[in-house]
Design a protein around this motif. Structure first.
Motif, PDB file in Angstrom:
ATOM      1  N   LEU A   1     -12.695   1.450 -12.932  1.00 36.10           N
ATOM      2  CA  LEU A   1     -11.774   0.738 -12.051  1.00 36.10           C
ATOM      3  C   LEU A   1     -11.216   1.665 -10.980  1.00 36.10           C
ATOM      4  N   MET A   2     -10.876   2.886 -11.360  1.00 36.58           N
ATOM      5  CA  MET A   2     -10.344   3.846 -10.390  1.00 36.58           C
ATOM      6  C   MET A   2     -11.355   4.099  -9.266  1.00 36.58           C
ATOM      7  N   LYS A   3     -12.625   4.233  -9.617  1.00 37.45           N
ATOM      8  CA  LYS A   3     -13.655   4.483  -8.608  1.00 37.45           C
ATOM      9  C   LYS A   3     -13.843   3.271  -7.696  1.00 37.45           C
ATOM     10  N   LEU A   4     -13.710   2.077  -8.253  1.00 36.32           N
ATOM     11  CA  LEU A   4     -13.789   0.867  -7.431  1.00 36.32           C
ATOM     12  C   LEU A   4     -12.631   0.808  -6.431  1.00 36.32           C
ATOM     13  N   LEU A   5     -11.449   1.224  -6.882  1.00 37.25           N
ATOM     14  CA  LEU A   5     -10.293   1.230  -5.980  1.00 37.25           C
ATOM     15  C   LEU A   5     -10.460   2.280  -4.882  1.00 37.25           C
ATOM     16  N   GLU A   6     -11.026   3.426  -5.245  1.00 36.62           N
ATOM     17  CA  GLU A   6     -11.294   4.445  -4.222  1.00 36.62           C
ATOM     18  C   GLU A   6     -12.260   3.910  -3.162  1.00 36.62           C
ATOM     19  N   LYS A   7     -13.302   3.204  -3.595  1.00 27.97           N
ATOM     20  CA  LYS A   7     -14.264   2.629  -2.652  1.00 27.97           C
ATOM     21  C   LYS A   7     -13.602   1.588  -1.754  1.00 27.97           C
ATOM     22  N   ALA A   8     -12.551   0.938  -2.302  1.00 24.94           N
ATOM     23  CA  ALA A   8     -11.837  -0.074  -1.519  1.00 24.94           C
ATOM     24  C   ALA A   8     -10.819   0.545  -0.574  1.00 24.94           C
ATOM     25  N   GLY A   9     -10.725   1.881  -0.561  1.00 27.75           N
ATOM     26  CA  GLY A   9      -9.856   2.558   0.400  1.00 27.75           C
ATOM     27  C   GLY A   9      -8.500   2.954  -0.114  1.00 27.75           C
ATOM     28  N   TYR A  10      -8.297   2.904  -1.442  1.00 27.27           N
ATOM     29  CA  TYR A  10      -6.999   3.268  -2.002  1.00 27.27           C
ATOM     30  C   TYR A  10      -6.998   4.732  -2.453  1.00 27.27           C
ATOM     31  N   ALA A  11      -5.863   5.390  -2.278  1.00 24.48           N
ATOM     32  CA  ALA A  11      -5.683   6.743  -2.803  1.00 24.48           C
ATOM     33  C   ALA A  11      -5.358   6.604  -4.283  1.00 24.48           C
ATOM     34  N   ALA A  12      -6.378   6.793  -5.131  1.00 25.22           N
ATOM     35  CA  ALA A  12      -6.232   6.508  -6.557  1.00 25.22           C
ATOM     36  C   ALA A  12      -6.658   7.702  -7.403  1.00 25.22           C
ATOM     37  N   ALA A  13      -6.125   7.762  -8.611  1.00 24.43           N
ATOM     38  CA  ALA A  13      -6.509   8.769  -9.601  1.00 24.43           C
ATOM     39  C   ALA A  13      -6.433   8.112 -10.970  1.00 24.43           C
ATOM     40  N   SER A  14      -6.967   8.787 -11.988  1.00 22.10           N
ATOM     41  CA  SER A  14      -6.960   8.208 -13.329  1.00 22.10           C
ATOM     42  C   SER A  14      -6.491   9.229 -14.357  1.00 22.10           C
ATOM     43  N   ILE A  15      -5.922   8.697 -15.432  1.00 23.71           N
ATOM     44  CA  ILE A  15      -5.508   9.512 -16.576  1.00 23.71           C
ATOM     45  C   ILE A  15      -5.975   8.809 -17.840  1.00 23.71           C
TER      46      ILE A  15
ATOM     47  N   ARG B   1       0.802  -1.229   0.000  1.00 26.63           N
ATOM     48  CA  ARG B   1       0.000   0.000   0.000  1.00 26.63           C
ATOM     49  C   ARG B   1       0.832   1.276   0.000  1.00 26.63           C
ATOM     50  N   ASP B   2       2.052   1.223   0.495  1.00 29.02           N
ATOM     51  CA  ASP B   2       2.873   2.433   0.595  1.00 29.02           C
ATOM     52  C   ASP B   2       3.743   2.661  -0.636  1.00 29.02           C
ATOM     53  N   GLU B   3       3.618   1.815  -1.635  1.00 30.44           N
ATOM     54  CA  GLU B   3       4.447   1.945  -2.842  1.00 30.44           C
ATOM     55  C   GLU B   3       3.579   2.357  -4.027  1.00 30.44           C
ATOM     56  N   ARG B   4       4.184   3.127  -4.937  1.00 27.86           N
ATOM     57  CA  ARG B   4       3.433   3.605  -6.098  1.00 27.86           C
ATOM     58  C   ARG B   4       3.210   2.476  -7.111  1.00 27.86           C
ATOM     59  N   ALA B   5       2.018   2.496  -7.711  1.00 28.77           N
ATOM     60  CA  ALA B   5       1.682   1.503  -8.728  1.00 28.77           C
ATOM     61  C   ALA B   5       0.878   2.169  -9.844  1.00 28.77           C
ATOM     62  N   ILE B   6       1.147   1.752 -11.079  1.00 28.53           N
ATOM     63  CA  ILE B   6       0.343   2.180 -12.231  1.00 28.53           C
ATOM     64  C   ILE B   6      -0.423   0.969 -12.734  1.00 28.53           C
ATOM     65  N   VAL B   7      -1.724   1.154 -12.932  1.00 23.43           N
ATOM     66  CA  VAL B   7      -2.588   0.088 -13.444  1.00 23.43           C
ATOM     67  C   VAL B   7      -3.072   0.498 -14.830  1.00 23.43           C
ATOM     68  N   PHE B   8      -2.773  -0.315 -15.836  1.00 23.53           N
ATOM     69  CA  PHE B   8      -3.151   0.024 -17.205  1.00 23.53           C
ATOM     70  C   PHE B   8      -4.416  -0.716 -17.623  1.00 23.53           C
ATOM     71  N   GLY B   9      -5.399   0.056 -18.087  1.00 27.14           N
ATOM     72  CA  GLY B   9      -6.617  -0.498 -18.664  1.00 27.14           C
ATOM     73  C   GLY B   9      -6.641  -0.241 -20.159  1.00 27.14           C
ATOM     74  N   ARG B  10      -7.601  -0.841 -20.829  1.00 27.86           N
ATOM     75  CA  ARG B  10      -7.657  -0.713 -22.288  1.00 27.86           C
ATOM     76  C   ARG B  10      -8.521   0.458 -22.732  1.00 27.86           C
ATOM     77  N   THR B  11      -9.590   0.751 -21.986  1.00 23.08           N
ATOM     78  CA  THR B  11     -10.525   1.779 -22.417  1.00 23.08           C
ATOM     79  C   THR B  11     -10.631   2.906 -21.387  1.00 23.08           C
ATOM     80  N   LYS B  12     -11.090   4.056 -21.858  1.00 20.30           N
ATOM     81  CA  LYS B  12     -11.266   5.210 -20.976  1.00 20.30           C
ATOM     82  C   LYS B  12     -12.358   4.938 -19.943  1.00 20.30           C
ATOM     83  N   HIS B  13     -13.479   4.409 -20.393  1.00 18.11           N
ATOM     84  CA  HIS B  13     -14.586   4.134 -19.487  1.00 18.11           C
ATOM     85  C   HIS B  13     -14.194   3.079 -18.456  1.00 18.11           C
TER      86      HIS B  13
END
Length: 420
Positions: A261-275, A244-256
């Motif tokens: 996925l980013m919103k699901l991670l936020e609900k799971a308690g992760y500090a997440a953002a999307s590009i 949890r204390d290390e940076r990670a990039i998660v690659f998806g195929r589509t914008k939607h």
């Protein structure tokens, strides 16, 4: 005395390099810089994260320093084209570090920002302009700048510009440039269409290749999980939870899909953002700033972030969705293990992604180690019946033929139809 000192760079530039903490050039830098300083056109082939920006930036700045006068109004002396806003911004940061304490000015024009503000900045002329092709075309159509005095041109990550459909924009830009100029083209791969670009832009170029296409950095540990599509998110959360204390990039195929996925991670308690492409430039910049500072630990992104993000402390890259283009996998995992550090690249493979996985392994010339699960069996398409029609043994059909579509009339014995 370092190798940079022996390249013939101006003293003020070698002093600046030392102040930046740079001592030894990377292989692409040591091979490309001397050729470029001699005025040669250069085709440089190297993966992302190998120091390509300085490979063209140092000779570009060195020759710019010889002018001794400001550029004319609305002109551009040196033009650097990049495929994405993020990569363009990264290039500008590196070039501005090089020109610190010099009279040279580095400008940036990309989409998602006020075009009127960019027009105003271009009025007084620009020493080095970094641009994405689409916004540059918009500005030229508005007659906000001229390229008739552009003496230096750099095409960075040229293969991605082709992937993103910029070929027509590149042709248009080529027609606006003077024939007497120095051109440098840098790319991670050399697809066939690149030959057309090279012939249009370069004159008798020297080719510099330091790593074969498809090769990942040596310090990246790779693994693949064979997992059902419906279980990918649960597996991702389980793996992210271990660091949890290390940076990670998660690659998806589509914008939607990436936003969801980013919103699901936020609900799971992760500090997440999307590009991704649906984000404004301001949103993308804020997400990157938060990720670099450590405020955000998980960045979910499409391939818009596969190149140009130089964040040394990214420890993990997850290919949540495997890319359709095998080379994109190499660029994605190149976001970790930067600046000589270690990193891990984890791929998720659902049953319908076996083709993508095989293509990636073929390009890389390796078999990615399996972390969990078993390779999916190929999905067999239903066998096509032989002959002209439907399967034998069905009413109204015949062996090797097609079903008889004529209905029996009441009172007929069926003599009008052959038995199956």
């Amino acid at each position: 005395m370092t190798e940079f000192d022996m390249m013939g760079l101006p003293d003020r530039l070698t002093r600046r390099i030392k102040a930046m903490g740079l001592t030894d050039p990377t292989p692409i830098q040591s091979r490309a810089i001397p050729q470029a300083l001699d005025g040669r056109d250069v085709v440089g082939l190297a993966q992302t994260g190998t120091g390509k920006t300085l490979a063209f930036g140092l000779p570009l700045v060195a020759q710019m320093l010889e002018y001794g006068r400001k550029p004319e109004r609305q002109t551009v002396r040196g033009l650097v084209l990049a495929p994405t806003r993020e990569l363009a911004g990264q290039i500008v940061q590196n070039l501005r570090a090089l020109v610190e304490d010099t009279p040279l000015k580095v400008g940036l024009v990309v989409g998602g920002q006020s075009i009127n503000a960019q027009i105003k900045r271009l009025e007084r002329g620009t020493d080095i302009l970094v641009a994405t092709p689409g916004r540059l075309i918009d500005l030229m159509d508005r007659k906000a700048l001229r390229l008739d005095q552009t003496a230096f041109l750099v095409l960075d990550e040229a293969d991605q510009m082709l992937d993103l459909g910029f070929i027509h924009a590149l042709r248009k830009i080529a027609g606006m440039l003077p024939s007497e100029r120095q051109t440098m083209l840098f790319s991670a791969t050399m697809p066939k269409q690149m030959n057309e670009i090279a012939q249009s832009y370069l004159t008798h170029p020297v080719r510099v290749e330091v790593s074969p296409p498809g090769k990942a950095a040596d310090k990246i540990t790779q693994a693949v999980h064979f997992v059902a599509k419906a279980e990918k998110t649960n597996l991702l959360i389980e793996l992210l939870d271990a660091h949890r204390d290390e940076r990670a990039i998660v690659f998806g195929r589509t914008k939607h899909g990436s936003e969801k996925l980013m919103k699901l991670l936020e609900k799971a308690g992760y500090a997440a953002a999307s590009i991704h492409g649906n984000k404004s430039q301001g949103q993308r910049d804020r997400a990157l700033k938060a990720f670099k500072s450590g405020e955000i630990k998980v960045l979910v992104a499409t391939d818009v972030a596969a190149r140009g993000l130089d964040i040394p402390d990214v420890k993990h890259v997850y290919n949540y969705d495997l890319p359709n283009v095998p080379d994109s996998y190499v660029h994605r995992i190149g976001r970790t293990a930067r600046a000589g550090k270690d990193g891990a690249a984890i791929a998720f493979c659902a049953p319908d992604e076996m083709g993508e996985l095989k293509a990636i392994q073929k390009v890389m010339g390796i078999s990615i180690p399996v972390a969990s699960g078993r390779p999916w069996e190929p999905i067999q398409a239903p066998a096509k019946p032989k002959g002209r029609g439907g399967p034998a043994g069905k009413p109204g059909g015949k062996p090797g033929g097609r079903p008889n579509r004529r209905r029996r009339r009441p009172g007929r014995s069926g003599s009008g139809a052959k038995a199956a």
